[in-house]
Write an enzyme that holds these catalytic residues in place. Sequence first.
Site, PDB file in Angstrom:
ATOM      1  CD  GLU A  57       7.135  -6.240 -11.242  1.00 35.77           C
ATOM      2  OE1 GLU A  57       8.185  -5.341 -11.747  1.00 35.77           O
ATOM      3  OE2 GLU A  57       6.436  -5.734 -10.554  1.00 35.77           O
ATOM      4  CG  ASP A 113      13.105   0.216  -7.079  1.00 36.68           C
ATOM      5  OD1 ASP A 113      13.245   0.821  -5.973  1.00 36.68           O
ATOM      6  OD2 ASP A 113      11.835   0.358  -7.719  1.00 36.68           O
ATOM      7  CE1 TYR A 121      13.077  -3.760  -8.856  1.00 34.78           C
ATOM      8  CE2 TYR A 121      11.564  -4.363 -10.751  1.00 34.78           C
ATOM      9  CZ  TYR A 121      11.761  -3.708  -9.713  1.00 34.78           C
ATOM     10  OH  TYR A 121      11.014  -2.920  -8.943  1.00 34.78           O
TER      11      TYR A 121
END
Length: 310
Positions: A50, A153, A135
């Site tokens: 990520e 997103d 996020y």
Amino acid sequence: MTDAEGADAALPDDLDIDALRAALVEWYEADHRDYPWRRTDDPYDILVSEVMSQQTQLDRVVEAWDGFLDRWPTAEALADADRSEVVAFWSDQRLGYNNRARYLHEAAGQVVDDYGGEFPETPADLQELMGVGPYTANAVASFAFNAGDAVVDTNVKRVLYRAFGVEDDDEEFERAASELMPDGESRVWNNAIMELGGVACQQRPRCDEEGCPWRRWCRAYETGDFTAPDVPTQPEFEGSRRQFRGRVVRVLGEHDELPLDELGPRIRVDYAPAGESGREWLRGLLDDLEDDGLIEVIERDEGTVARLRA
């Protein structure tokens, strides 16, 4: 819908949410981009992916991710590493801001020192780690622990805006995404809806090419208007096969079934049964839609008819 009254729901109240969910998950599980971090539920591996993905195309991340984990395979190994070596690796791989490497190194130290080597599991707790924002925390909670919220997103916003006319507002996108996600299924669901936005519902959409599972419900596919918050101008579609496919789905949605020569004039004004834009052209369009599972073409004694698949 998750809203009991439905009045304050972000999605249209006539959507078949169960059918939407089933169609998307089936599409994703049948074929999706096989990134290696999608084959693990290790929170450290997922956190690394990520952080790397924040500034780098996913195809480029694969090699860097493999190399990073070969060198520092666990949070403990990363915490013990010399920070300058971690930053140097990051820089050599052209992964963007080097501060992310520093934060990742610091987060590994927190996992070891503050959490006994065990990653926290909820989005709120994961945000306590250095450099882990909302996020990223939600992504790790979703993909490692199946305990995340709905991911929102840019790709997901584009899908929601185009498919269901969700207002271009962050709170509305959050609400719509939450209404769609089935309880306790954040791992597969968030992967699936992001895949939909990244593969089929790109800025220049590839609805038919990628077999988008939401075409039957999608407003953009029906109207041909593929604008979105990150797509301020319409891609060219006038006269395209995609536009005519959308018209077929829309027209058949208004009728139980139609013979070809009644459907054709509703699709294009220059339809002529024996002409260039006639039965043969229309039958090719219908065959494609039937292959995609959107319609049925039925041969009867009195002629051929088309209808939406139930």
